[in-house]
Design a protein around this motif. Structure first.
Motif, PDB file in Angstrom:
ATOM      1  N   GLY A  48       0.829  -1.253  -0.111  1.00 25.16           N
ATOM      2  CA  GLY A  48      -0.279   0.189  -0.026  1.00 25.16           C
ATOM      3  C   GLY A  48       0.508   1.640  -0.133  1.00 25.16           C
ATOM      4  O   GLY A  48       0.322   2.499   0.056  1.00 25.16           O
ATOM      5  N   ILE A  49       1.651   0.817  -0.501  1.00 25.03           N
ATOM      6  CA  ILE A  49       3.510   2.967  -0.362  1.00 25.03           C
ATOM      7  C   ILE A  49       3.016   2.417  -2.080  1.00 25.03           C
ATOM      8  O   ILE A  49       3.981   1.509  -2.438  1.00 25.03           O
ATOM      9  CB  ILE A  49       4.507   2.005   0.463  1.00 25.03           C
ATOM     10  N   ALA A  50       2.448   4.134  -2.529  1.00 21.46           N
ATOM     11  CA  ALA A  50       2.521   4.282  -3.375  1.00 21.46           C
ATOM     12  C   ALA A  50       3.889   5.405  -4.299  1.00 21.46           C
ATOM     13  O   ALA A  50       3.518   5.997  -2.827  1.00 21.46           O
ATOM     14  CB  ALA A  50       1.378   4.620  -4.587  1.00 21.46           C
ATOM     15  N   ARG A  51       4.429   5.788  -4.564  1.00 18.49           N
ATOM     16  CA  ARG A  51       5.179   7.232  -5.134  1.00 18.49           C
ATOM     17  C   ARG A  51       4.776   7.896  -6.803  1.00 18.49           C
ATOM     18  O   ARG A  51       4.870   6.886  -7.606  1.00 18.49           O
ATOM     19  CB  ARG A  51       6.294   6.880  -4.678  1.00 18.49           C
ATOM     20  N   THR A  52       5.103   8.585  -6.730  1.00 19.87           N
ATOM     21  CA  THR A  52       5.905   9.261  -7.937  1.00 19.87           C
ATOM     22  C   THR A  52       7.153   9.495  -7.632  1.00 19.87           C
ATOM     23  O   THR A  52       7.718   9.814  -6.802  1.00 19.87           O
ATOM     24  CB  THR A  52       4.997  11.018  -8.491  1.00 19.87           C
ATOM     25  N   PHE A  53       7.559   9.529  -9.018  1.00 16.54           N
ATOM     26  CA  PHE A  53       9.106  10.041  -9.208  1.00 16.54           C
ATOM     27  C   PHE A  53       9.348  11.230 -10.219  1.00 16.54           C
ATOM     28  O   PHE A  53       8.352  12.046 -10.160  1.00 16.54           O
ATOM     29  CB  PHE A  53      10.010   9.053 -10.343  1.00 16.54           C
ATOM     30  N   GLN A  54      10.574  12.131  -8.905  1.00 13.86           N
ATOM     31  CA  GLN A  54      10.574  13.959  -9.598  1.00 13.86           C
ATOM     32  C   GLN A  54      10.963  13.655 -10.387  1.00 13.86           C
ATOM     33  O   GLN A  54      10.594  14.018 -11.365  1.00 13.86           O
ATOM     34  CB  GLN A  54      11.604  14.440  -8.348  1.00 13.86           C
ATOM     35  N   ILE A  55      12.116  12.566 -11.008  1.00 16.84           N
ATOM     36  CA  ILE A  55      12.313  13.001 -12.883  1.00 16.84           C
ATOM     37  C   ILE A  55      11.364  11.495 -13.188  1.00 16.84           C
ATOM     38  O   ILE A  55      11.812  10.724 -12.944  1.00 16.84           O
ATOM     39  CB  ILE A  55      13.569  12.252 -12.777  1.00 16.84           C
ATOM     40  N   VAL A  56      10.142  12.648 -13.990  1.00 17.04           N
ATOM     41  CA  VAL A  56       8.955  11.071 -14.169  1.00 17.04           C
ATOM     42  C   VAL A  56      10.267  10.176 -14.927  1.00 17.04           C
ATOM     43  O   VAL A  56      10.793   9.941 -15.866  1.00 17.04           O
ATOM     44  CB  VAL A  56       8.341  12.244 -15.058  1.00 17.04           C
TER      45      VAL A  56
END
Ligand SMILES: Nc1ncnc2c1ncn2[C@@H]1O[C@H](COP(=O)(O)OP(=O)(O)O)[C@@H](O)[C@H]1O
Ligand SMILES: [Mg+2]
Lengths: 337, 239, 294
Positions: free
Chosen positions: B77-85
């Motif tokens: 249940g841990i999701a993330r976005t990437f700063q460098i997409v």
């Protein structure tokens, strides 16, 4: 690269079914052994390139060691038959299982390697198997090769005529294409492409790298081994230079690339282009110049059209479509005037 | 919900994160701010398992994550976005999101519906068929959020998703975060847009040269002299 | 004891020859990020070049090397312009398979032009042997070894001591940053590639008096040299030299102890093990093996 499996399924049903019917009927019209033989060779390489594409195209691991799996399939089926009288139908399955296990192992240990490092590791693996095939004479008889008895009978996949191999080859190609389509429509297919496009992002989304890469490598290897068993029963003679040699690995990859890697039908299309071309060139120019042109073709394709023949066709098709649309709109505007 | 205890990360010689400890409670929105190179993204990488810390523990929902790989953590249940997409450039926007939905264990058809619904929520429906590689940066960032949401997370880590957005878009993003939070999603948000983060975060963590130098309510943080010295430069007017 | 020493000498001499080939291959990888599958084909061209010059004019093969190497350099420039430059920044399949295509092309061009016949270069000193301390050292082998090591050392000096070498290293470390510093990256690529393949050509010329010359001779070398450069760390010049000497030793020792097939098998297994356990090799920078993933 084509990424709409749903659309692809529709196309393959629309085009594929009539095409399949026509292909099934081929031996009733073509009785010339040369042409039928050429057709069978095309089918085999189409199946090989399609199998390669599962790990090479979908998963993005450009393998130069697939001849190893081809050899494992060919030698397993042949040896089981010669030593124990086991029908090559079962030998084919055994070879597929063995190669699948080998493919899984290679998939697991090359997991972290990228780019040239992956290529070199698969290349070394292929060479290890080749050296084994040449030197493990007790098992393989080395460079002398193994001969399958002529007329072993249909029960042993050893037919006297050529036509049955056409159907077997057709079945082999259908199997590899079917597996490819099934993978592309399943979660595994999406995971593989995601991993190929960006491994970090895929992992962060919950894609299990090990499981996917190992599965792709194992499936690809098993299917390649099936083609190896098919080759052994068709030619009824195998030796290291026709099964495990590095050049075989190169040819498999080359056909897939010329056709268009990562797509479902590209690699098979590649065989349809490359194999007859190779035969014609060899017949008219001799082996050296033919291979020169192979090399040249490979260079030109990867530099100018890395999506292969199928990429070119798609580009052509969309150009024609937009051309037609443009004509239609000009006609309409003229109608208004 | 998330407990980070004494996490330290070394990159041959460089200490990117230095004994950071903090917690994110369930249902909260926590901001993580600090100058460039402070170690914020590295902290995300340790929480999601992309990087193994040289010391310290990360716990999620009471569980020690040390032995779990990023995929396992995503499935928890841990999701993330990437700063460098990191879009899957060769895939359509829909299929990008689909991958996230599939890892929840949904079948392809169901996952496709999840993807459509997620795109709808992010007003990206009209882009579903576009190749991800063809999107401009702002939309790629939104795609990052869509993909992460499709995994059905309980904790969402956002890494500078508002950089380069115009004020209207920033407001839309804040509205979305609030709505998702009301539905029970917990957030840890890295952001340089101070007005935005101060509006939305209940707690703000300040990282500088790998160390957590302050933690507290937004109003207190903006007045903290140390934070002003290393990061804000001047006191921020309350937004 | 005597025997062990003999194996040691044979191994080192062989390894020294490999070194010149390996240094070029590793440079091309380190700077251009291209694995040059055609590398040994340039060596083959060098061998044939020397063979023909010697055969047609009677020139001493070692002098012929001086004629042939610049020609290979020229040919390298052409290949760089036509092929290598176009692979930069291209998809991986292009980077890998363009040079493989070039290798197939060159091999078969040689086959077409010069047939599959096996040829050899013989000189008055071909069979000459020195016997220091009771060891047997072939004179042409010693000459070739010495020249190859000098050439490798020369390359190393250029790389570390000259401004040009510094620029090459800058490009190897970070293409974008080097370009920003005003380094003409394309020119660096051009010279790195063509000098490296010229070294391969020179190596071919140097071994022409030692080994037989035929179109597919490259195959048996290229794979060995891949093993060497990976062991040494792709991109590392001193690593390549050390690994070349090591592989020469292994080949000589294992070949003597177990026979040639086992020797080959053993170093491929080592190769696989190294790739898997330590893909950066023993001298390479960590992270190179995953550069494609950035
Ligand atoms: N993979 C890595 N290898 C080496 N150094 C890294 C790596 N990732 C980040 N760093 C370094 O760690 C420090 C913190 O970086 P980062 O976490 O990206 O900062 P922030 O997100 O706060 O701007 C920086 O000095 C950065 O150069
Ligand atoms: Mg950051």
């Amino acid at each position: 690269m084509g990424n709409e499996p749903a659309n692809e399924l529709r196309v393959s049903l629309l085009v594929g079914l009539p095409l399949a019917a026509a292909l099934v009927a081929v031996p009733t019209f073509v009785s010339d052994v040369f042409w039928l033989g050429l057709g069978i060779t095309v089918l085999m390489w189409a199946a090989l390139a399609t199998a390669w594409n599962i790990s090479g195209g979908l998963a993005g691991g450009l393998s130069l060691g697939h001849a190893a799996y081809f050899g494992v399939g060919a030698y397993t089926a042949t040896l089981l038959f010669l030593r124990f009288g086991i029908s090559p139908y079962f030998g084919l399955l055994a070879g597929a299982v063995l190669a699948g296990a080998l493919g899984a192992a290679i998939g697991a240990i090359t997991l972290r390697l990228r780019g040239p490092f992956f290529v070199l590791a698969t290349l070394a693996f292929g060479i290890v198997v080749h050296i084994a095939a040449v030197n493990w004479r007790d098992l393989t008889r080395g460079a002398a090769g193994l001969l399958l008895p002529f007329g072993g009978g249909a029960r042993n996949m050893l037919f006297a005529g050529v036509a049955p191999y056409w159907y077997l080859g057709l079945g082999l190609l259908a199997l590899t294409l079917g597996v490819t389509l099934a993978i592309r429509r399943s979660p595994l297919g999406y995971y593989l492409v995601a991993l190929r496009e960006d491994e970090d992002a895929a992992r962060a989304l919950g894609v299990k790298v090990v499981r996917c890469k190992v599965a792709a490598s194992a499936i690809s290897a098993a299917l390649t081994a099936c083609a190896g068993a098919f080759y052994a029963t068709y030619i009824q003679y195998i030796d290291p230079s026709s099964t495990t040699q590095f050049e075989i690995s190169v040819q498999i990859a080359l056909i897939a690339i010329v056709g268009g890697i990562g797509t479902t039908f590209g690699p098979a299309l590649g065989a349809l282009v490359v194999v007859p071309l190779g035969e014609i060139l060899r017949a008219s120019l001799g082996g050296g110049p033919a291979l020169m042109l192979y090399g040249l073709m490979l260079i030109v394709i990867v530099l100018a059209a890395p999506n292969g023949v199928i990429g070119l066709l798609q580009r052509l098709l969309s150009m024609m479509r937009s051309g037609a649309r443009r004509r239609a709109t000009t006609r309409r505007s003229r109608g208004h005037a | 919900m998330l407990e980070v205890q004494g996490v330290t990360v070394d990159f041959d010689g460089l200490r990117a994160v230095d004994a950071a400890s903090f917690r994110v409670d369930e249902g909260c929105i926590v901001g993580l701010i600090g100058p460039n190179g402070a170690g914020k993204t590295t902290l995300f990488n340790t929480v999601t398992g992309m990087i193994r810390p040289s010391a310290g523990t990360v716990r999620f929902a009471g569980r020690d994550l040390a032995r779990l790989d990023p995929a396992d953590r995503s499935r928890l249940g841990i999701a993330r976005t990437f700063q460098i997409v990191k879009p899957f450039g060769g895939l359509s926007v829909r299929d990008n999101v689909l991958v996230g939905a599939l890892t929840r264990g949904q079948a392809v058809a169901e996952a496709r519906r999840t993807a459509e619904a997620t795109l709808e929520r992010l007003t990206m429906t009209h882009l579903a068929d576009a190749l991800a590689a063809s999107l401009p940066l702002a939309l790629r960032k939104r795609l990052e959020v869509a993909r992460a949401l499709a995994t059905g997370p309980r904790l969402l880590l956002l890494d500078e998703i508002m950089g380069g957005l115009n004020p209207t878009e920033v407001n839309e993003t804040l509205t979305l975060i609030r709505a998702l939070n009301a539905e029970g999603l917990t957030f840890l948000i890295i952001e340089h847009n101070m007005h935005a983060i101060m509006q939305i975060a209940e707690t703000v963590l300040v990282l500088n040269q790998g160390r957590l130098i302050a933690e507290g309510e937004p109003a207190a943080i903006t007045r903290d002299p140390q934070v002003i010295a290393v990061y804000l430069g001047e006191p921020l007017e309350p937004a | 004891m005597q025997l062990a020493l003999q194996i040691l000498v044979n191994g080192l001499l062989l390894g020294g020859l490999y070194a010149l080939l390996a240094v070029g291959l590793t440079l091309i990888f380190g700077v251009l990020r291209v694995v040059n599958f055609a590398h040994a084909e340039f060596m083959m061209l060098g061998m044939f070049g020397v063979y023909w010059v010697w055969h047609l004019t009677g020139l001493d093969p070692y002098l012929a090397v001086l004629v042939v190497t610049p020609l290979v350099l020229l040919f390298g420039i052409v290949c760089d312009r036509l092929i290598i430059q176009r692979t930069i920044g291209a998809p991986e399949v292009t980077v890998v398979f363009a040079t493989l295509g070039l290798s197939i092309f060159l091999q078969n061009a040689a086959l077409t032009l010069w047939t599959a016949d096996i040829r050899s270069v013989t000189t008055a000193y071909s069979g000459m042997v020195l016997t220091p301390f009771g060891l047997r050292v072939s004179v042409p082998m010693l000459i070739s070894f010495t020249v190859a090591m000098l050439a490798a050392a020369g390359l190393w000096l250029v790389l570390t001591r000259t401004l040009y070498g510094k620029a090459i290293q800058a490009v190897a470390q970070n293409r974008e940053a080097a370009a920003l510093m005003g380094i003409d990256v394309r020119r660096i690529y051009l010279w790195t590639f063509s000098v490296a393949v010229a070294a391969a050509g020179a190596m071919g010329g140097l071994i022409a008096p030692l080994f037989t010359v035929y179109p597919r001779v490259g195959i048996s070398y290229i794979v060995t040299v891949f093993v060497i450069v990976v062991l040494g760390g792709l991109g590392s010049v001193p690593g390549a030299v050390l690994a070349a000497l090591l592989i020469g030793l292994i080949e000589a020792a294992a070949g003597f102890l177990f026979g040639a097939a086992w020797a080959e098998l053993s170093y491929f297994l080592i190769f696989l093990a190294v790739l898997i356990a330590r893909p950066q090799g023993f001298f390479g920078r960590r992270g190179a093996e995953v550069f494609a993933g950035r």
